[in-house]
Design a protein around this motif. Structure first.
Motif, short mmCIF file in Angstrom:
data_model
loop_
_atom_site.label_atom_id
_atom_site.label_comp_id
_atom_site.label_asym_id
_atom_site.label_seq_id
_atom_site.Cartn_x
_atom_site.Cartn_y
_atom_site.Cartn_z
N LEU A 41 0.85 -1.18 0.00
CA LEU A 41 0.00 0.00 0.00
C LEU A 41 0.89 1.25 0.00
O LEU A 41 1.96 1.24 0.62
N PRO A 42 0.48 2.31 -0.66
CA PRO A 42 1.25 3.55 -0.61
C PRO A 42 1.17 4.17 0.78
O PRO A 42 0.13 4.12 1.44
N VAL A 81 -1.10 5.22 6.34
CA VAL A 81 -1.35 4.16 5.35
C VAL A 81 -2.85 3.91 5.31
O VAL A 81 -3.43 3.42 6.30
N ALA A 82 -3.50 4.28 4.22
CA ALA A 82 -4.96 4.11 4.08
C ALA A 82 -5.69 4.70 5.28
O ALA A 82 -6.66 4.12 5.77
N GLU A 142 -12.85 -3.69 2.55
CA GLU A 142 -14.14 -4.22 2.09
C GLU A 142 -13.91 -5.57 1.43
O GLU A 142 -13.11 -5.69 0.50
N VAL A 143 -14.60 -6.59 1.92
CA VAL A 143 -14.40 -7.95 1.44
C VAL A 143 -14.89 -8.11 0.02
O VAL A 143 -16.00 -7.68 -0.33
N HIS A 192 -6.87 -0.75 -3.49
CA HIS A 192 -5.83 -1.75 -3.79
C HIS A 192 -6.30 -3.13 -3.34
O HIS A 192 -6.91 -3.27 -2.27
N ALA A 193 -5.99 -4.16 -4.16
CA ALA A 193 -6.28 -5.54 -3.75
C ALA A 193 -5.42 -5.88 -2.54
O ALA A 193 -4.21 -5.59 -2.52
N PHE A 194 -6.02 -6.50 -1.54
CA PHE A 194 -5.35 -6.72 -0.26
C PHE A 194 -5.86 -8.05 0.31
O PHE A 194 -7.06 -8.26 0.40
N ARG A 195 -4.93 -8.94 0.67
CA ARG A 195 -5.32 -10.27 1.14
C ARG A 195 -4.95 -10.46 2.60
O ARG A 195 -3.90 -10.00 3.05
N ALA A 196 -5.81 -11.18 3.30
CA ALA A 196 -5.57 -11.51 4.71
C ALA A 196 -5.88 -12.98 4.94
O ALA A 196 -6.86 -13.52 4.41
#
Length: 348
Positions: free
Chosen positions: A242-243, A254-255, A288-289, A308-312
Motif C-alpha cells: 500500500l502507498p 497508510v490508508a 471491504e471484502v 488496492h487488492a489486499f489479502r488476509a
C-alpha cells in the motif's frame, strides 16, 4: 572442499544481456537454490557453472581452481536435467553406471556405487528394468542416482521436479534433501517454485532480470525481503503493498491508519505486510471484502483497501462475506517498508 566462487560473471547473447556482473560465493556442502521467474537468468548461470555456456565476462572457481576455461568433464560436477535424460535402450543399472563406465572404473567399484545410490533413491528393485517401464518419478530418481554415483564435488540441478505431479514432488523434495545431505556434496538447484526453494535450500538467491536481488536463508528472504520484488515473488499469496505518506519523523499514514515506520527524508514509501501477519481489530486498515476462500486451517480473504487488492489469512472460524467491512491491523514488528524510487527495503 567444493567452494564455488562466481566473480563478476556476465553473459550476453548479441545485444541482449542475460546476466549482469553476478557475484556469488557458495560454501562447501551448501544447498544453494537459484530462484526466479522464467527469463531471469538462473538457468544461464547454472549452464555456465556446468560448462555448457561460456561467460562473456568474469570468472568461475570450484574448489580453489578456476574452471570457466575447462570442459564440463574436467570440472568435477554432475548435472540433473529437467527432462530426466535417461537412456531408453539401457536398464536402470546401466543408466546409473554410464558415467562410471566412461571413467573406466573397475567393475567392483561400479557395482558398489550403483548399488549404494540405487538404495539411497529407493530404486534398487528396478535395476533390471528399462526406462520405458518406469514412471516419471522413477525416471527422475534414476537421473539423480546417476549423478550421485559419480561422487562429484558439485551437483547441479535444473528444475528436476517440474515434470512431476504435486504429491510426487512433495515426496521427492523430502528424499532429495536427505540424500544430498548424506552425500556431502555442494548443490546448486534452479527452480521457479518458491515452495521447493523454501523447503530445500540452505540459502536462496532470488534472481530478477539477470541480477541477484537477495541471497539469504529461506526465513530471512521470507521475513526480511531486501527489495519489493522479493516480497512480491516469495509467499503464496505474496506480500500486500500500500502507498504510505510520511506525516512526521518516523510517522506515516497508510490508508488513513497512523503507523510508525522508517525515518527517512522521503515523503512517500511503500508499506508491505504478509497476509498471515494481519488480525481483526477495532482500529486497523479499513477493508471491504471481495472474495472469501475457505482453505481448511484458515480462510483467505481478498479485500479492497483504499482501491488496492489486499489479502488476509484469518482463522477458519472467521465469518466474512463479500461486501462486509473489516478492520485489519498489522501484527507488531511484521510490517516492512520499501523506497518508492529504488524499491529497496527501508529500516524501520
Amino acid at each position: 572442499m567444493a567452494v564455488i566462487e562466481i566473480k563478476s560473471v556476465a553473459k550476453s547473447f548479441g545485444s541482449f544481456t542475460a546476466l549482469h556482473s553476478v557475484d556469488l560465493a557458495i560454501a562447501d556442502r551448501e544447498f544453494m537454490v537459484l530462484l526466479g521467474a522464467s527469463g531471469c537468468g538462473k538457468t544461464t548461470l547454472l549452464r555456465m557453472i556446468a560448462g555448457l555456456e561460456t561467460p562473456s565476462e568474469g570468472e568461475i572457481w570450484i574448489g580453489g581452481r578456476r574452471v570457466d576455461h575447462l570442459p564440463p568433464r574436467e570440472r568435477g560436477i554432475a548435472m540433473v536435467f529437467q527432462n530426466y535424460a535417461v537412456f531408453p535402450h539401457l536398464t536402470v543399472y546401466e543408466n546409473i553406471a554410464f558415467g562410471l563406465r566412461m571413467k573406466k572404473l573397475p567393475q567392483a567399484e561400479v557395482d558398489r556405487r550403483v548399488t549404494r545410490t540405487a538404495e539411497l533413491m529407493h530404486i534398487e528393485q528396478l535395476l533390471k528394468r528399462y526406462s520405458g517401464q518406469l514412471s516419471g518419478g522413477q525416471r527422475q530418481r534414476v537421473a539423480v542416482a546417476r549423478a550421485l554415483a559419480m561422487e562429484p564435488d558439485v551437483i547441479l540441478m535444473d528444475e528436476p521436479l517440474s515434470n512431476l505431479d504435486a504429491l510426487l514432488r512433495l515426496e521427492m523434495r523430502a528424499e532429495l534433501k536427505g540424500v544430498l545431505a548424506a552425500s556431502k556434496t555442494t548443490t546448486i538447484y534452479v527452480t521457479h517454485d518458491q515452495v521447493e526453494a523454501m523447503s530445500l535450500a540452505d540459502r536462496i538467491s532470488v534472481m530478477h532480470q539477470g541480477r541477484i536481488i537477495q541471497s539469504a536463508s529461506p526465513i530471512e528472504v521470507y521475513r526480511d525481503p531486501a527489495a519489493r520484488f522479493v516480497g512480491s515473488f516469495i509467499g503464496n499469496p505474496p506480500m500486500n503493498f500500500l502507498p504510505a505518506r510520511r506525516v512526521g519523523p518516523g510517522d506515516w499514514q497508510v490508508a488513513g491508519l497512523a503507523l510508525s515506520g522508517p525515518s527517512t527524508d522521503a515523503d512517500e514509501a511503500d508499506f508491505a505486510i504478509r497476509p498471515e501477519d494481519l488480525s481483526l481489530a477495532d482500529a486497523g486498515l479499513p477493508a471491504e471484502v471481495r472474495v472469501v476462500e475457505p482453505l481448511g486451517p484458515h480462510v483467505l480473504v481478498t479485500c479492497d483497501v483504499a482501491g488496492h487488492a489486499f489479502r488476509a489469512i484469518l482463522d477458519n472460524e472467521t465469518r466474512a462475506a463479500p461486501g462486509d467491512r473489516l478492520s485489519l491491523a498489522p501484527l507488531p514488528g511484521r510490517a516492512r517498508w520499501f523506497d518508492r524510487t529504488t524499491q529497496r527495503a527501508l529500516s524501520a
